[in-house]
Write an enzyme that holds these catalytic residues in place. Structure first.
Site, PDB file in Angstrom:
ATOM      1  N   GLU A  14     -12.562   4.387   4.955  1.00 32.86           N
ATOM      2  CA  GLU A  14     -11.657   5.344   5.596  1.00 32.86           C
ATOM      3  C   GLU A  14     -12.641   6.250   6.415  1.00 32.86           C
ATOM      4  O   GLU A  14     -11.825   6.535   7.770  1.00 32.86           O
ATOM      5  CB  GLU A  14     -10.787   6.049   4.735  1.00 32.86           C
ATOM      6  CG  GLU A  14     -10.027   5.103   3.511  1.00 32.86           C
ATOM      7  CD  GLU A  14      -9.399   6.042   2.488  1.00 32.86           C
ATOM      8  OE1 GLU A  14      -8.185   6.684   2.778  1.00 32.86           O
ATOM      9  OE2 GLU A  14      -9.990   6.136   1.582  1.00 32.86           O
ATOM     10  N   HIS A  52       1.744   4.666  -1.852  1.00 32.98           N
ATOM     11  CA  HIS A  52       1.193   5.604  -3.024  1.00 32.98           C
ATOM     12  C   HIS A  52       2.495   6.293  -3.374  1.00 32.98           C
ATOM     13  O   HIS A  52       3.231   6.857  -2.529  1.00 32.98           O
ATOM     14  CB  HIS A  52       0.285   6.719  -2.357  1.00 32.98           C
ATOM     15  CG  HIS A  52      -1.080   6.202  -2.231  1.00 32.98           C
ATOM     16  ND1 HIS A  52      -2.126   6.422  -3.068  1.00 32.98           N
ATOM     17  CD2 HIS A  52      -1.555   5.419  -1.160  1.00 32.98           C
ATOM     18  CE1 HIS A  52      -3.192   5.667  -2.649  1.00 32.98           C
ATOM     19  NE2 HIS A  52      -2.842   5.456  -1.325  1.00 32.98           N
ATOM     20  N   HIS A  67       0.859  -1.217   0.084  1.00 30.78           N
ATOM     21  CA  HIS A  67      -0.090  -0.201  -0.027  1.00 30.78           C
ATOM     22  C   HIS A  67       0.921   1.398  -0.095  1.00 30.78           C
ATOM     23  O   HIS A  67       0.935   2.170   1.268  1.00 30.78           O
ATOM     24  CB  HIS A  67      -1.003  -0.112   1.355  1.00 30.78           C
ATOM     25  CG  HIS A  67      -1.983   0.825   1.159  1.00 30.78           C
ATOM     26  ND1 HIS A  67      -3.383   0.527   1.203  1.00 30.78           N
ATOM     27  CD2 HIS A  67      -1.969   2.426   1.077  1.00 30.78           C
ATOM     28  CE1 HIS A  67      -4.144   1.775   0.942  1.00 30.78           C
ATOM     29  NE2 HIS A  67      -3.365   2.683   0.868  1.00 30.78           N
ATOM     30  N   THR A 102      -2.287   7.398  -9.675  1.00 30.80           N
ATOM     31  CA  THR A 102      -3.152   7.780 -10.485  1.00 30.80           C
ATOM     32  C   THR A 102      -2.464   8.358 -11.795  1.00 30.80           C
ATOM     33  O   THR A 102      -1.780   9.398 -11.655  1.00 30.80           O
ATOM     34  CB  THR A 102      -3.996   8.825 -10.053  1.00 30.80           C
ATOM     35  OG1 THR A 102      -4.667   8.205  -8.809  1.00 30.80           O
ATOM     36  CG2 THR A 102      -4.964   9.028 -10.883  1.00 30.80           C
ATOM     37  N   PRO A 103      -2.768   7.808 -12.906  1.00 28.73           N
ATOM     38  CA  PRO A 103      -2.051   8.405 -14.251  1.00 28.73           C
ATOM     39  C   PRO A 103      -2.212   9.871 -14.420  1.00 28.73           C
ATOM     40  O   PRO A 103      -3.613  10.112 -14.318  1.00 28.73           O
ATOM     41  CB  PRO A 103      -2.887   7.541 -15.298  1.00 28.73           C
ATOM     42  CG  PRO A 103      -3.038   6.429 -14.689  1.00 28.73           C
ATOM     43  CD  PRO A 103      -3.499   6.680 -13.557  1.00 28.73           C
TER      44      PRO A 103
END
Length: 300
Positions: free
Chosen positions: A215, A33, A31, A114-115
């Site tokens: 979340e 990012h 996980h 994220t692209p």
């Protein structure tokens, strides 16, 4: 008389030895990012090379260790995105993050991102992805023995068209190291149903699905829809309604647990009350995130 020696001293001799043991222990990180795992040194380097172009970035201050609400976290990302706005920088941070995780003893790493596009720099979603993949393909090497894979993230704020573009990129680059798709971004915005077809399509092409899940308390209204995809893993699982809790437990659905992030973002009061305790007591599969960044909540 019971031994009253503190646990760390009795087991490891000192806090320094415990840290050494923890760093040397082989780990996996599921996980991470990409833009959320930058070290203070990496951030400072980027500010220095971008300050002439964007002088306002020099005013950035390292945020406090505990945020008032989770929403403050995404303001940090807004700053970071201004630094990582071209393919060259994206490649640089990818290598920096991989090396930082390697220093922490990580042997298998799944980065996620994220692209992102930047028309002024000619960066497209696909060129963004290619910049990450081309850097990942340098590893493992004799210098840095680590296996790295990529998860493409779909933002909750995306339109269905944007979400499908990301799913198509994930499918296109599956053989190049993309292993799955993720649902991410501000949990108070957007709804899974708006982008759900993209996850269904990715899964039909053999990609795995992980979802930021529960979340915040209001997310529980989406859980039933999320679970029909169905996901292969979920992240956080802080707030669960009875149905989703039973589903996760009965299906042994692995949870990506990010304790530092949860406490820093104030979605969990403190470590003593963290929900990981109940899952571990039931021997449920969980994976802990590894901290590499002192600036942003790690592995969020």
């Amino acid at each position: 008389m019971a031994d009253e020696t503190p646990f760390i001293l009795s087991q490891y001799g000192s806090l320094k030895e415990l840290e050494k043991f923890a760093r040397e222990l082989p780990k996996i990180e599921l996980h991470a990012h990409l833009n959320g795992s930058l070290s203070p040194e990496t951030l400072q380097y980027l500010v220095d090379i971008k300050k002439e172009e964007k002088p306002h970035l020099t005013n950035f201050k390292i945020p406090k260790k505990r945020l008032d609400t989770i929403n403050e976290f995404f303001l940090i990302f807004d700053f970071i995105y201004q630094l990582t706005d071209d393919e060259e920088t994206v490649a640089y941070i990818t290598e920096a993050v991989i090396r930082d995780f390697h220093k922490d003893g990580v042997k298998y790493l799944e980065l996620r991102s994220t692209p992102r596009k930047n028309e002024s720099k000619g960066m497209t979603g696909e060129s963004y992805v290619r910049a990450i993949i081309s850097t990942i393909q340098k590893f493992p090497s004799s210098e840095c023995d680590i296996i790295v894979r990529l998860i493409l993230s779909i933002s909750r704020k995306d339109s269905l068209e944007e979400a499908m573009e990301t799913a198509d990129l994930a499918i296109k680059y599956k053989k190049a190291g993309v292993v799955g798709v993720d649902l991410c971004s501000d949990p108070s915005r957007g709804h899974i149903d708006n982008v759900k077809p993209a996850f269904v399509k990715a899964k039909s092409h053999g990609l795995k699905v992980t979802l930021h899940f529960g979340e915040i308390e209001s997310n529980m209204l989406e859980h039933a829809s999320m679970l029909t995809i169905p996901p292969d893993r979920v992240g956080h699982a802080t707030y669960l309604d009875p149905y989703s809790r039973d589903y996760i437990l009965s299906n042994k659905l692995p949870i990506e647990i990010c304790m530092t992030s949860n406490v820093t973002c104030n979605t969990v009061k403190d470590y003593n009350e963290h929900h990981i305790k109940s899952f571990l007591s039931m021997e449920h599969p969980c994976c802990l995130g590894v901290s590499v960044s002192a600036v942003t909540p790690p592995s969020f």
